[in-house]
Design an enzyme around this catalytic site. Structure first.
Site, PDB file in Angstrom:
ATOM      1  N   HIS A 333     -21.839 -18.386 -15.639  1.00  0.00           N
ATOM      2  CA  HIS A 333     -21.563 -19.475 -16.589  1.00  0.00           C
ATOM      3  C   HIS A 333     -21.204 -18.955 -17.978  1.00  0.00           C
ATOM      4  O   HIS A 333     -21.616 -19.519 -18.996  1.00  0.00           O
ATOM      5  CB  HIS A 333     -22.733 -20.460 -16.637  1.00  0.00           C
ATOM      6  CG  HIS A 333     -22.861 -21.230 -15.366  1.00  0.00           C
ATOM      7  ND1 HIS A 333     -22.086 -22.323 -15.091  1.00  0.00           N
ATOM      8  CD2 HIS A 333     -23.646 -21.029 -14.269  1.00  0.00           C
ATOM      9  CE1 HIS A 333     -22.406 -22.787 -13.882  1.00  0.00           C
ATOM     10  NE2 HIS A 333     -23.327 -22.011 -13.364  1.00  0.00           N
ATOM     11  N   ASP A 402     -28.418 -19.618 -13.793  1.00  0.00           N
ATOM     12  CA  ASP A 402     -27.928 -20.523 -12.747  1.00  0.00           C
ATOM     13  C   ASP A 402     -26.739 -19.921 -11.999  1.00  0.00           C
ATOM     14  O   ASP A 402     -25.883 -19.275 -12.584  1.00  0.00           O
ATOM     15  CB  ASP A 402     -27.501 -21.833 -13.433  1.00  0.00           C
ATOM     16  CG  ASP A 402     -27.334 -22.952 -12.428  1.00  0.00           C
ATOM     17  OD1 ASP A 402     -27.909 -22.847 -11.333  1.00  0.00           O
ATOM     18  OD2 ASP A 402     -26.645 -23.920 -12.761  1.00  0.00           O
ATOM     19  N   GLU A 403     -26.709 -20.136 -10.687  1.00  0.00           N
ATOM     20  CA  GLU A 403     -25.528 -19.928  -9.858  1.00  0.00           C
ATOM     21  C   GLU A 403     -24.800 -18.601 -10.080  1.00  0.00           C
ATOM     22  O   GLU A 403     -23.634 -18.566 -10.438  1.00  0.00           O
ATOM     23  CB  GLU A 403     -24.536 -21.090 -10.073  1.00  0.00           C
ATOM     24  CG  GLU A 403     -25.143 -22.412  -9.631  1.00  0.00           C
ATOM     25  CD  GLU A 403     -24.230 -23.600  -9.906  1.00  0.00           C
ATOM     26  OE1 GLU A 403     -24.205 -24.508  -9.080  1.00  0.00           O
ATOM     27  OE2 GLU A 403     -23.559 -23.625 -10.950  1.00  0.00           O
ATOM     28  N   VAL A 404     -25.519 -17.515  -9.832  1.00  0.00           N
ATOM     29  CA  VAL A 404     -24.883 -16.199  -9.900  1.00  0.00           C
ATOM     30  C   VAL A 404     -24.236 -15.899  -8.548  1.00  0.00           C
ATOM     31  O   VAL A 404     -24.898 -15.954  -7.518  1.00  0.00           O
ATOM     32  CB  VAL A 404     -25.925 -15.119 -10.266  1.00  0.00           C
ATOM     33  CG1 VAL A 404     -25.316 -13.729 -10.177  1.00  0.00           C
ATOM     34  CG2 VAL A 404     -26.475 -15.384 -11.666  1.00  0.00           C
ATOM     35  N   TYR A 515     -22.131 -32.445 -12.235  1.00  0.00           N
ATOM     36  CA  TYR A 515     -20.775 -32.007 -11.929  1.00  0.00           C
ATOM     37  C   TYR A 515     -20.425 -32.280 -10.481  1.00  0.00           C
ATOM     38  O   TYR A 515     -21.325 -32.337  -9.642  1.00  0.00           O
ATOM     39  CB  TYR A 515     -20.546 -30.540 -12.280  1.00  0.00           C
ATOM     40  CG  TYR A 515     -21.117 -29.477 -11.391  1.00  0.00           C
ATOM     41  CD1 TYR A 515     -22.145 -28.672 -11.843  1.00  0.00           C
ATOM     42  CD2 TYR A 515     -20.591 -29.237 -10.133  1.00  0.00           C
ATOM     43  CE1 TYR A 515     -22.642 -27.659 -11.054  1.00  0.00           C
ATOM     44  CE2 TYR A 515     -21.087 -28.222  -9.331  1.00  0.00           C
ATOM     45  CZ  TYR A 515     -22.119 -27.445  -9.801  1.00  0.00           C
ATOM     46  OH  TYR A 515     -22.602 -26.452  -9.028  1.00  0.00           O
TER      47      TYR A 515
END
Lengths: 640, 640
Positions: A333, A402-404, A515
């Site tokens: 991000h 978040d969200e690697v 999202y």
């Protein structure tokens, strides 16, 4: 006796001050008297009835105007969120003029707390004014002033705290008592209402002032403000962390709109503005120490948050009982704003920025991830953290996580060489978790240096918090985990058993505009349903009790471990133009869940919710409509 | 050559007037020059690129600012809706000052048309101003005035029509030509741009002015307005009826908000504001001849539409190319406002008002239906129709006819006696259809008397339009049927084959906020999905071609029979506070479908849609965000 007679009796009783009777004469010229009044009907609520019809059994016509009925019909009046501890309210009303509310005494341990209290009181008076139609505002005071009802407020605060922290005591007591003048003392004021507020902290006192503002209301029929004559309320929140997440990277949200969000939070006693300041899409945060980040990363020179904006917002939030918790999400991000590394001779700070095909490298376009093996990023991060500490001074800090996605690291020779040099040649998931942990520990060092203490860190549920990882890679004394999986995800139970403190944002109930965004269409592609569809109605938001989620895992609920929750509005499909309607009144449902955590369900709350929505609109918040106004005029008739 | 060099070349070329260069110096003090420019990239669109990076193949840097690139990169520029007939646009730009646009000549057959045109031109100038940031508006004219580029507009209109009707010709031609002064004539203005508009009617000319406003844009980087130097556009709509339905009964929508809706419609060349004025919930229409309807039926004395409000709105709409078509829905969808019948000695005008259990008598609370056997209702209806004709003067009238439930009539002795007296003793469906037809014919008589002619009547698809009913009960020469079933419903094909004219509002695509409202939660009960879920994204709105719907029934498409379509926003869960974000930009998708009816799909339109949404926001419309702003800065990179 027909309703019309009762209506006039009611009016005279209410209009104990002279203002009301004056005001009745000021209704719109030419408009005929309405044929309607309101009855407080047993088992329903306030119901519109014809003045010339006979009174039905179970109908109480004591306060026959809409506002009068709403204020007095229910045990909790129209308070939102409902007080949790003890509540006893009169069924009688006093009319008053807003300029006749005065703060007569503040007892506080220091001048800063006094000053905050005075400021909160001014805000309260402005909020009251917003509920008054334009034509009735700012009327001149007349010679009759001394005869008007007086409202005197006394505030007593114990602690000298001026910053809201997780340990701050937010409870309060509110006592309202009205003494009516008798005919024997005609020279005295018609009535005096004494309001006494006691609280441990300024933040509790501010909540009391908010509650006070909700036991008063403008009455359209009388053309006057009304207020309950007597009230005794003891109140305290169920959860310490009651927040909203606002994302200002996917789309920018202007400072005035952020202020309106904070206004509305204060009406709901929400206390945490979780600011997801930056992301891959844009970098609007103007870092004094690293100005190139916003120069390269902001959508435009106007779409930034300058240090002075943030300082102003932090104060603005504080006097409204809200703390701002900044998030700097990393190592994924990131992207926009980090492009200058090679130009500045610092190597690649971020990798795979805008790389395609994006689904290979990240969850949505554009992609980007920090380069954790380039030591220069840690000096940049240190600068960001120092700036954030200078400006926000929050007692917790959010490091994202978040969200690697490992694909990008996997394809970067610089990264794989670094791993090889440490004996990790497989490019396995474990290797990249090792790298990620290296990043997390290195950047945490910089946070600790910047803040000068070891303050609590929040991380999102992610690969690092999965089964077998959290206890291996993360210290439960340092890290608070913010849950964004579904409310029934086993990892919640696991983290809870391992002793991590949790903040609930389970997306099935509290991602109000997520999202691929809950209940809206997709923004890449054309599918009608996104991953977190359908749209989440206020009822579902209301029913999502963090306490019940834990109990449903057959665990004993430990209040200290569940800090509270947040509703998240990610901004791929929203910006300042429509964010208020997507946040409100659903965030109000969240607020009552987190403040009161009632055992009752949304049905019991519906009348108050409808009314609270109207109040939000009166106060200038663009809250969405939940029902036809007819339902607000006829409590209990819009059920299936 | 690197991009930076090209960027300056570009700036100098654009900034042919002196304004631009002046303005560049007026950027926010202290802000550093942005490192970014925009390339028009083959196969993508306008893409953000670093000024100091080498120019990539396929990148055109002629107009390297965001606005400049957007205006010139695509064949259709950023026009919305896309012109249907012929379009040829320059890739070059001229900078100008908004005060230097002048209307130099209007040729029109009468002074009313001239006056409308002048008014439309003033609106255009105000709209342009709205796109200019506050700090740059209203700058003083300087001595250099004569040197600034001049824009001269000539308008030529053939017809004397001052009201928009179904037969009105809305086509237009727009020619823009710029002559640059040479160095040999230094005393002359730097450039002169001639704009020539020709149209059959004022309404076509107004569309041309709207199109003109869209080939110009404020440029943030240059601090100036930009405009295409040359353009040739011939344009006309695919459908004559391009509308929005706004419901002001379930929740009231204020006059200023209605004006903003009409503003936005005018930007989209939508031309019908279908006003669902009244319903069971409230009666906000102030009828001069029957004032008791609003006295009893309005939510409050302030929540009404007075005759002067409506007159003002009708003119407001006309100068913006929009006609207002009023709907008075009957015999169902009435209730509030009709309670005074018995008090006035006129018997029960409406039956089952607010009756419970509501699911037995109607589709949502509260219930209510007219009493068609009480002749007094026809005199009241006559008064309503006369008032509506006086105020709206529309060429079509909508009589509703939606969702008639027979249970209430069936339980009313007055009704069943009336049927018995006519030999109908079964209380069968046919009997009630007979009664309904009686009502429809009787009320149509009153409409015809009120309007003094037999104008086209619109009815919703309903029990009356079902198979075997429409041809039996309804005259295809009088009735236009508005479709609200799904787009694949066989009754569409049937009505089409029977020769009825149709307006499409199939709910699966064009009910943008329908009751139990598409994609939102329920408002009675707590279910997550309502009957018309999911939320309908702009893509689906865009793809709904009335032409294709007909062709899909294996029918030949007859343009004369398909008048067009409407998006409907019922207001159970919306009012003025959030209606704009629910209408826009999805209504813009509808607008291009109905104006252009392209064979291309939403993917081709996405760049323009994104840009148009930004333009709507600049013009003060609270349009919802569709994507991260990053996508607007990087055309073609937000696709799956």
């Amino acid at each position: 006796m027909d309703r019309k007679f009762l209506f006039f009796i009611g009016l005279l009783f209410i209009a104990d001050g002279v203002i009301a009777r004056e005001a009745v004469g000021q209704r719109q010229p030419g408009s005929q008297e309405s044929p309607w009044a309101w009855a407080c009907r047993t088992g329903r609520g306030c119901v519109k009835v014809a003045k010339d019809s006979p009174v039905e059994q179970g109908d109480d016509m004591s306060n026959p105007t809409l506002s009068g009925c709403k204020l007095t019909c229910n045990t909790e009046s129209v308070l939102w969120p409902k007080p949790r501890d003890a509540i006893s309210l009169s069924k009688t009303l006093v009319a008053f003029h807003p300029t006749d509310i005065r703060i007569s005494r503040i007892s506080a341990p220091n001048s800063e707390v006094k000053s905050l209290t005075n400021e909160a009181f001014l805000i309260f008076r402005n909020v009251i004014r917003k509920g008054i139609p334009e034509a009735f505002r700012g009327r001149k005071q007349t010679a009759r002033d001394q005869q008007r009802p007086q409202i005197e407020v006394q505030v007593s605060i114990v602690s000298g705290e001026t910053r809201l922290e997780m340990t701050t005591e937010e409870s309060y007591n509110l006592h309202v008592k009205t003494i009516f003048a008798t005919a024997a003392t005609p020279a005295a004021p018609r009535s005096t209402t004494s309001v006494s507020i006691t609280a441990m902290s300024f933040f509790g006192a501010r909540h009391a002032i908010e509650t006070l503002s909700q036991i008063m209301a403008w009455d359209d029929t009388l053309g006057s403000m009304l207020m309950l004559t007597d009230a005794n309320i003891s109140d305290s929140p169920a959860f310490v962390h009651r927040g909203l997440l606002i994302d200002t990277s996917r789309n920018y949200v202007s400072v005035p709109v952020i202020k309106k969000i904070i206004d509305a939070m204060s009406y709901d006693k929400l206390n945490v503005f979780h600011w997801h300041l930056t992301d891959t899409h844009s970098f609007p945060f103007v870092s004094t120490r690293e100005p190139r980040l916003a120069l390269y990363g902001a959508y435009s020179p106007a779409k930034v948050y300058r240090p002075e904006d943030i300082k102003e917002l932090v104060h603005y939030a504080t006097v409204r009982g809200v703390k701002i918790v900044p998030e700097f999400d990393a190592p994924a991000h990131v992207g926009s704003g980090w492009e200058w590394g090679e130009r500045a001779g610092m190597g690649q700070l971020a990798l795979c920025v805008n790389k395609e095909p994006w689904p290979t490298y990240c969850v949505e376009p554009p992609c980007g991830i920090l380069n954790p093996v380039n030591d220069n990023i840690y000096s940049v991060l240190s600068n960001i953290y120092q700036d954030m500490n200078d400006l926000f001074k929050s007692d917790i800090f959010h490091m994202g996580g978040d969200e690697v996605n490992f694909s990008c690291w996997n394809e970067t020779t610089e990264i794989t060489n670094w791993l090889k040099a440490r004996g990790r040649k497989d490019n396995s998931k474990e290797d990249f978790l090792y790298l990620w942990t290296h990043f997390q520990n290195r950047s945490l060092e910089e946070v600790d240096k910047a803040y000068g203490n070891k303050q609590p860190i929040v991380l999102w549920t992610s690969g690092l918090t999965e089964e077998g990882h959290a206890d291996k890679y993360l210290d439960k004394e340092r890290y608070i985990i913010q849950i964004w999986t579904t409310g029934t995800d086993q990892s919640i139970a696991q983290l809870y058993r391992q002793g991590f403190k949790l903040i609930m944002s389970n997306y099935d109930a509290w991602y109000v505009g997520k999202y691929f965004d809950c209940g809206y269409g997709q923004w890449v592609g054309e599918g009608p349903n996104n991953w977190c569809s359908p749209y989440i109605g206020w009822q579902k938001v209301y029913e999502n009790s963090p306490r019940k989620l834990i109990v449903n895992f057959n665990e004993t609920f430990n209040q200290k471990q569940i800090l509270g929750g947040e509703a998240a509005i990610w901004s791929e499909q929203v910006d300042g133009t429509t964010i208020e309607g997507k946040l409100w009144p659903r965030s109000s449902a969240l607020a009552e869940r987190l403040w009161t955590d009632p055992d009752t369900n949304w049905r019991v709350a519906e009348h108050r919710m409808n009314h609270h929505r109207e109040r939000l609109v009166q106060r200038g918040i663009q809250a969405d409509a939940l029902q036809p106004e007819w339902c607000h005029h006829n409590d209990g008739y819009c059920f299936l």
